[in-house]
Every structure is written in C-alpha cells, then in structure tokens.
Design a protein around this motif. Structure first.
Motif, PDB file in Angstrom:
ATOM      1  N   GLY A   1      45.451  38.459  41.599  1.00  0.00           N
ATOM      2  CA  GLY A   1      46.676  38.985  40.999  1.00  0.00           C
ATOM      3  C   GLY A   1      46.590  40.484  40.775  1.00  0.00           C
ATOM      4  O   GLY A   1      45.923  41.203  41.520  1.00  0.00           O
ATOM      5  N   ASN A   2      47.234  40.949  39.713  1.00  0.00           N
ATOM      6  CA  ASN A   2      47.277  42.387  39.430  1.00  0.00           C
ATOM      7  C   ASN A   2      46.996  42.642  37.948  1.00  0.00           C
ATOM      8  O   ASN A   2      47.843  43.160  37.216  1.00  0.00           O
ATOM      9  N   PRO A   3      45.792  42.279  37.478  1.00  0.00           N
ATOM     10  CA  PRO A   3      45.496  42.470  36.053  1.00  0.00           C
ATOM     11  C   PRO A   3      45.404  43.955  35.701  1.00  0.00           C
ATOM     12  O   PRO A   3      45.007  44.784  36.524  1.00  0.00           O
ATOM     13  N   THR A   4      45.767  44.275  34.472  1.00  0.00           N
ATOM     14  CA  THR A   4      45.667  45.662  34.014  1.00  0.00           C
ATOM     15  C   THR A   4      44.224  45.995  33.655  1.00  0.00           C
ATOM     16  O   THR A   4      43.547  45.224  32.972  1.00  0.00           O
ATOM     17  N   VAL A   5      43.771  47.145  34.130  1.00  0.00           N
ATOM     18  CA  VAL A   5      42.425  47.636  33.844  1.00  0.00           C
ATOM     19  C   VAL A   5      42.540  48.902  33.004  1.00  0.00           C
ATOM     20  O   VAL A   5      43.254  49.842  33.377  1.00  0.00           O
ATOM     21  N   SER A   6      41.863  48.925  31.869  1.00  0.00           N
ATOM     22  CA  SER A   6      41.859  50.096  30.984  1.00  0.00           C
ATOM     23  C   SER A   6      40.569  50.877  31.192  1.00  0.00           C
ATOM     24  O   SER A   6      39.483  50.376  30.901  1.00  0.00           O
ATOM     25  N   ILE A   7      40.688  52.102  31.714  1.00  0.00           N
ATOM     26  CA  ILE A   7      39.532  52.974  31.927  1.00  0.00           C
ATOM     27  C   ILE A   7      39.358  53.832  30.674  1.00  0.00           C
ATOM     28  O   ILE A   7      40.259  54.592  30.301  1.00  0.00           O
ATOM     29  N   ILE A   8      38.216  53.701  30.019  1.00  0.00           N
ATOM     30  CA  ILE A   8      37.978  54.364  28.734  1.00  0.00           C
ATOM     31  C   ILE A   8      36.881  55.409  28.906  1.00  0.00           C
ATOM     32  O   ILE A   8      35.782  55.098  29.375  1.00  0.00           O
TER      33      ILE A   8
ATOM     34  N   LYS B   1      42.352  59.738  43.294  1.00  0.00           N
ATOM     35  CA  LYS B   1      42.212  59.765  44.749  1.00  0.00           C
ATOM     36  C   LYS B   1      41.776  58.411  45.300  1.00  0.00           C
ATOM     37  O   LYS B   1      42.223  57.992  46.374  1.00  0.00           O
ATOM     38  N   ASN B   2      40.909  57.705  44.575  1.00  0.00           N
ATOM     39  CA  ASN B   2      40.276  56.499  45.115  1.00  0.00           C
ATOM     40  C   ASN B   2      40.803  55.197  44.523  1.00  0.00           C
ATOM     41  O   ASN B   2      40.289  54.130  44.846  1.00  0.00           O
ATOM     42  N   THR B   3      41.808  55.282  43.667  1.00  0.00           N
ATOM     43  CA  THR B   3      42.330  54.073  43.031  1.00  0.00           C
ATOM     44  C   THR B   3      43.589  53.601  43.735  1.00  0.00           C
ATOM     45  O   THR B   3      44.596  54.315  43.773  1.00  0.00           O
ATOM     46  N   THR B   4      43.527  52.395  44.278  1.00  0.00           N
ATOM     47  CA  THR B   4      44.694  51.779  44.911  1.00  0.00           C
ATOM     48  C   THR B   4      45.211  50.600  44.089  1.00  0.00           C
ATOM     49  O   THR B   4      46.302  50.100  44.355  1.00  0.00           O
ATOM     50  N   HIS B   5      44.411  50.156  43.111  1.00  0.00           N
ATOM     51  CA  HIS B   5      44.863  49.082  42.221  1.00  0.00           C
ATOM     52  C   HIS B   5      46.078  49.585  41.437  1.00  0.00           C
ATOM     53  O   HIS B   5      46.068  50.685  40.884  1.00  0.00           O
ATOM     54  N   LYS B   6      47.122  48.782  41.379  1.00  0.00           N
ATOM     55  CA  LYS B   6      48.401  49.272  40.857  1.00  0.00           C
ATOM     56  C   LYS B   6      48.445  49.372  39.335  1.00  0.00           C
ATOM     57  O   LYS B   6      49.083  50.279  38.784  1.00  0.00           O
ATOM     58  N   SER B   7      47.813  48.449  38.651  1.00  0.00           N
ATOM     59  CA  SER B   7      47.980  48.385  37.199  1.00  0.00           C
ATOM     60  C   SER B   7      46.717  48.868  36.484  1.00  0.00           C
ATOM     61  O   SER B   7      45.754  48.117  36.331  1.00  0.00           O
ATOM     62  N   TYR B   8      46.732  50.126  36.078  1.00  0.00           N
ATOM     63  CA  TYR B   8      45.603  50.653  35.314  1.00  0.00           C
ATOM     64  C   TYR B   8      46.087  51.743  34.376  1.00  0.00           C
ATOM     65  O   TYR B   8      47.161  52.324  34.550  1.00  0.00           O
ATOM     66  N   GLU B   9      45.300  52.004  33.354  1.00  0.00           N
ATOM     67  CA  GLU B   9      45.568  53.088  32.418  1.00  0.00           C
ATOM     68  C   GLU B   9      44.260  53.823  32.143  1.00  0.00           C
ATOM     69  O   GLU B   9      43.175  53.252  32.281  1.00  0.00           O
ATOM     70  N   ILE B  10      44.368  55.095  31.792  1.00  0.00           N
ATOM     71  CA  ILE B  10      43.197  55.891  31.427  1.00  0.00           C
ATOM     72  C   ILE B  10      43.331  56.268  29.957  1.00  0.00           C
ATOM     73  O   ILE B  10      44.356  56.818  29.536  1.00  0.00           O
TER      74      ILE B  10
ATOM     75  N   ASN C   1      45.271  48.204  26.586  1.00  0.00           N
ATOM     76  CA  ASN C   1      46.212  47.136  26.928  1.00  0.00           C
ATOM     77  C   ASN C   1      45.698  46.230  28.042  1.00  0.00           C
ATOM     78  O   ASN C   1      46.333  45.229  28.366  1.00  0.00           O
ATOM     79  N   GLY C   2      44.572  46.588  28.635  1.00  0.00           N
ATOM     80  CA  GLY C   2      44.099  45.882  29.819  1.00  0.00           C
ATOM     81  C   GLY C   2      43.424  44.559  29.531  1.00  0.00           C
ATOM     82  O   GLY C   2      42.854  44.346  28.456  1.00  0.00           O
TER      83      GLY C   2
ATOM     84  N   LYS D   1      27.216  53.518  32.060  1.00  0.00           N
ATOM     85  CA  LYS D   1      27.918  54.691  32.584  1.00  0.00           C
ATOM     86  C   LYS D   1      29.135  54.299  33.408  1.00  0.00           C
ATOM     87  O   LYS D   1      30.068  55.082  33.550  1.00  0.00           O
ATOM     88  N   CYS D   2      29.115  53.101  33.975  1.00  0.00           N
ATOM     89  CA  CYS D   2      30.298  52.539  34.635  1.00  0.00           C
ATOM     90  C   CYS D   2      30.163  51.028  34.585  1.00  0.00           C
ATOM     91  O   CYS D   2      29.427  50.440  35.375  1.00  0.00           O
ATOM     92  N   ILE D   3      30.862  50.414  33.651  1.00  0.00           N
ATOM     93  CA  ILE D   3      30.751  48.969  33.459  1.00  0.00           C
ATOM     94  C   ILE D   3      32.129  48.391  33.158  1.00  0.00           C
ATOM     95  O   ILE D   3      32.876  48.934  32.343  1.00  0.00           O
ATOM     96  N   MET D   4      32.482  47.319  33.858  1.00  0.00           N
ATOM     97  CA  MET D   4      33.750  46.620  33.631  1.00  0.00           C
ATOM     98  C   MET D   4      33.466  45.323  32.880  1.00  0.00           C
ATOM     99  O   MET D   4      32.582  44.555  33.267  1.00  0.00           O
ATOM    100  N   ILE D   5      34.227  45.080  31.818  1.00  0.00           N
ATOM    101  CA  ILE D   5      34.026  43.907  30.971  1.00  0.00           C
ATOM    102  C   ILE D   5      35.373  43.240  30.716  1.00  0.00           C
ATOM    103  O   ILE D   5      36.376  43.922  30.463  1.00  0.00           O
ATOM    104  N   LYS D   6      35.402  41.923  30.784  1.00  0.00           N
ATOM    105  CA  LYS D   6      36.608  41.202  30.389  1.00  0.00           C
ATOM    106  C   LYS D   6      36.911  41.513  28.923  1.00  0.00           C
ATOM    107  O   LYS D   6      36.023  41.451  28.067  1.00  0.00           O
ATOM    108  N   LYS D   7      38.158  41.808  28.620  1.00  0.00           N
ATOM    109  CA  LYS D   7      38.532  42.186  27.256  1.00  0.00           C
ATOM    110  C   LYS D   7      38.247  41.056  26.269  1.00  0.00           C
ATOM    111  O   LYS D   7      37.753  41.297  25.160  1.00  0.00           O
TER     112      LYS D   7
END
Length: 472
Positions: free
Chosen positions: A140-147, A166-175, A218-219, A305-311
C-alpha cells in the motif's frame, strides 16, 4: 523441532574449504536465500505433516521443505559446528552458481508460495550471480515520518534534505525537524514542502530529541535519520518498507558508508570489540564472507543513524531510553524491540554515506557504558544469536579465526584493556593470552578504584569465575 548446522565444501581432491559459520535461526536471511542448504534434521511428525518433498520442486526441494516447515512457529536449534561437507563435483551448485539455472526458478516459486501462504502479495527476483533473492511486497502507501535533529552546519542538513527529495519516490512521507538551536527562519528557507519544524527547548540529547519528534509524527512508520548522511540509492523508503512491512519485523536498518567509501555499518554485532560494534566497519564493499554485506538478514541491533520502526512497536516500548542519550541507545532500542516479540533486520538495498567525519563527544561515555552494561548484562554474557562464535570478534568481524571464542565478559574486559596504555604497560602478558594477573588486579582493586573499569561492576562476582578458568 528442527536442527541446522554449519558446513563447508569438499573439492574433487578431497580438500575441505569455504567453511560457512552460520547465524542461528534467521527468518529474513532464509527469505533472502537457502542458508540452511542440504543438511537439516527434522522431527518425523513435521515431515509427515508436510508430506515430505514436493516432486515439482526438484533442484530446490530442500529449500521448499524448510520454507514450509517454518510457516509455523517451531523451535529451530543451531549446532555451531561443521557437520556437513558439500561436495564440489562437476554439475554441482557447490562448484558453480550457474550449474543448475533451473534451481533458481524453482526457488523463486517456492518463495512466492510461502508469501501467499503467509497472506502477503509480492514478487521475488533473483539477484544476478548470487544465491540471493529479493521480495518486492505490495504494502500500500503507508505514511513514513522522517525525524531529524538540526546540526550547527545547516549546509550539511541542506544536503541531506536535498538527497531525500532527489531519491524519494514513495508518495506519502513527512519530514520532522527537531530544532534545538532555534534556527526556524534559516530552516524554513532550505526545507520547502513536507517539512515540519518543532521547537526543542531542552539541552540537546539524542534520545529526547527523537522522542519529541515521534510524538508529533503522523506516520505508521518512523524513520530516524542522522542529518550528516546523504541518501545515495533511489527508492530507499520502499526498500526499507519491503522489509519493515513484514508483520514480525519491528525495525530495519541499512548499509552506511564513510565519506571515504568504506563501509561504516552493515548491522551490529553484540560482543564485537567488547560490548557491541558495527559489522564490517572499515572494509571495502565487495563480496566478503558469503556476501554477508549484500544479504537481507536479522541482526541483534542496527545503527540508529538510519532506522525505520513501526510506530505501534515504538510506542509499545516507550520509545528511546532517555537515560541512554549518547551511547548504545540504538542497541538498547533494538534489544527492547526483540524483548517485545519483534525482530530487527538489515537491508543492503538502502545505502547512505556520511558527509563529514564528525568527532564524537566522549564526555559521558563511562556513565553511559556503565548504565548499558548493567541494564543488559543478561544479554551481553551470551553469544549474539545472529553472529557465529567461530568468527572473529574484532575489526568488523566476519574473519575466520583459529582461536576459541573468549567468554563474553573477557571480551568486555579486553575492550577496556586495549584502550588503556597504562594497563597494557602493567600487564604486557595479556597480549600472549595470559589474563590471570589482569583478572587478579580487577578483582582486588580495579573495579573499586578505577573510574573506567567501574563500567564492568555488574559483573563483579563473575570475574572470580573467570580467574579460576584462566589460572588452570
């Protein structure tokens, strides 16, 4: 209900070579390729339940069997000894990866079968000239929050932001930028859309900064990112999601490079260089030790330094430990994810590179080490389940070693020893493997009187057991 072992190969002259010292049970590594290979012991009732090998899967029938056997939660033990030799005869995949091209197609079918059985949608592709596979899931298209925190040098932050866009093609994200330096006006001029700036009035502490960013996110996924990094691969968020999306994976880390092109991080190893360190740090990115840098696999920890975690996982463990604000806070986070019933994984398909070689602040190191060791003594005194004890425990690991593995406590003590010139001068015999005098010193006065050695205080009584072992 199943056992796996280490293995090697036997060439046509009968010479043993290429010893493969494997990790314990690693679901993500198995989905990456058949690391168990041909020798695995099953209970008879498991084979009866599965109805044995399936005739249509010739060439990868053993891979299909273990994939089906592990659909259910089963106890899988690893015997860390070489119990199997794979003969390198003509026509064998042990001699050449191109010997049985049909086997790869069968393996892809077996993997896609497993994906369907587990309720996912996805396609599997083979990675050219390897035994590895990669699954592209439909998530799907889950929202990813970059912190991210702010750095004094805003140009570094700007480069990081530009590399994201430049390198992000995922549609739903926030910084989300956590501003402890109160530079909102300057930040607004370089951030652009999709960016939120939140004010942080306390003294900078990494864990507190990240927690404050997570509270407004919000991600469905939180991606904590050091702004001193630049993303150097396209589709990086998708590549992290294709691993982090799996239901039992709580967090995923990635491949990090120093600004000289050498590997900085390819997962973390407990007990490496003492407490815990980065796998393959300082090495060139090539096909080292069975391609381990290029394999999706489980790790006990990955770099913060770069880690993605389920909210929901992050919230369930109460986020970053704010008492560990500088050292080992990422390792602590990952270990708590494991304790909550989730796994941690590493993916090589996301690559980032350091912009500058920033010198760490060591002012709080002793207190942080002491706190971490006290908190995780029960874990540190055991081997890392995702790293074989027959491999080296220094310099990034994954070297073969003829020396028997040291007890975990001894590696912690030696980490202190090799950082202290005075201890090396006082106990030169340690370099020859004689640890008795150093241990006597630790027992009699070291922990009590030495500000650095006190970090090992949780193990105080255990040193006497070690002394008995090394005085024999």
């Amino acid at each position: 209900s199943s056992d796996l072992s280490d293995e090697d190969k036997i060439d046509q002259k009968g010479i043993r070579n290429s010893p493969y010292f494997k990790p314990d049970w690693s679901p993500e590594l198995l989905s990456n390729g058949n690391y168990i290979t041909h020798f695995c012991v099953y209970k008879n009732n498991v084979i009866e339940e599965l109805k044995g090998f399936r005739g249509d899967y010739s060439g990868s029938q053993d891979y299909d069997l273990v994939l089906r056997a592990t659909d259910k939660e089963r106890k899988i033990e690893h015997i860390s000894k070489i119990l199997y030799g794979w003969r390198q005869i003509l026509g064998s995949a042990a001699l050449s990866t191109s010997s049985k091209p049909y086997a790869y197609n069968v393996a892809i079918t077996a993997l896609e079968d497993k994906i369907k059985r587990n309720g996912y949608d996805g396609k599997v592709q083979q990675i050219t000239d390897t035994f590895f596979y990669r699954t592209k899931y439909e998530y799907g298209n889950p929202t990813v929050s970059i912190i991210m925190p702010v750095l004094e040098d805003l140009e570094i932050l700007k480069k990081c932001i530009l590399s994201i866009k430049k390198n992000t093609t995922h549609k739903s994200y926030e910084i989300i930028i956590v501003d402890h330096l109160h530079k909102k006006k300057e930040l607004e001029s370089i951030l652009g859309n999709n960016c939120t700036i939140i004010k942080f009035d306390e003294k900078y502490q990494n864990s507190k900064v990240y927690n404050s960013g997570a509270r407004v996110a919000n991600g469905e996924y939180l991606l904590f990112l050091d702004p001193n990094l630049e993303i150097i691969t396209n589709n990086w968020i998708e590549s992290m999601l294709e691993v982090g999306f799996i239901s039992k994976v709580g967090a995923v880390g990635c491949l990090l490079f120093n600004n000289n092109g050498q590997i900085y991080h390819a997962g973390k190893i407990l007990g490496l260089d003492g407490i815990c360190s980065n796998a393959l740090e300082g090495r060139k990115h090539d096909n080292m030790y069975f391609g381990i840098a290029n394999a999706i696999r489980n790790c006990s920890a990955v770099s913060g330094k770069c880690i993605m975690i389920k909210k929901n996982v992050f919230d369930s463990i109460d986020g970053w430990d704010e008492n560990l604000f500088q050292y080992f806070n990422d390792v602590d986070l990952c270990l708590r994810i494991y304790e909550s019933g989730y796994r941690v994984a590493y993916t090589p398909y996301v690559k980032l590179q350091k912009q500058n070689q920033i010198t760490d602040d060591f002012s709080n190191e002793i207190d942080q080490r002491k706190l971490f060791i006290k908190k995780w003594k029960h874990v540190l005194e055991k081997p890392d389940p995702y790293y074989n004890e027959n491999l080296s425990h220094v310099n990034g690991g994954y070297f073969l070693t003829s020396s028997p593995p040291l007890p975990r406590l001894m590696t912690l003590l030696l980490e202190v020893y090799y950082e202290r010139i005075d201890l090396q001068t006082q106990f030169p015999e340690v370099a020859e493997g004689d640890y008795s005098n150093l241990l006597k010193w630790v027992i009699n006065e070291g922990i009590i009187n030495d500000s650095y050695m006190v970090t090992l205080a949780p193990f105080d009584k255990d040193f006497e057991i070690l002394l008995q072992k090394y005085s024999q």
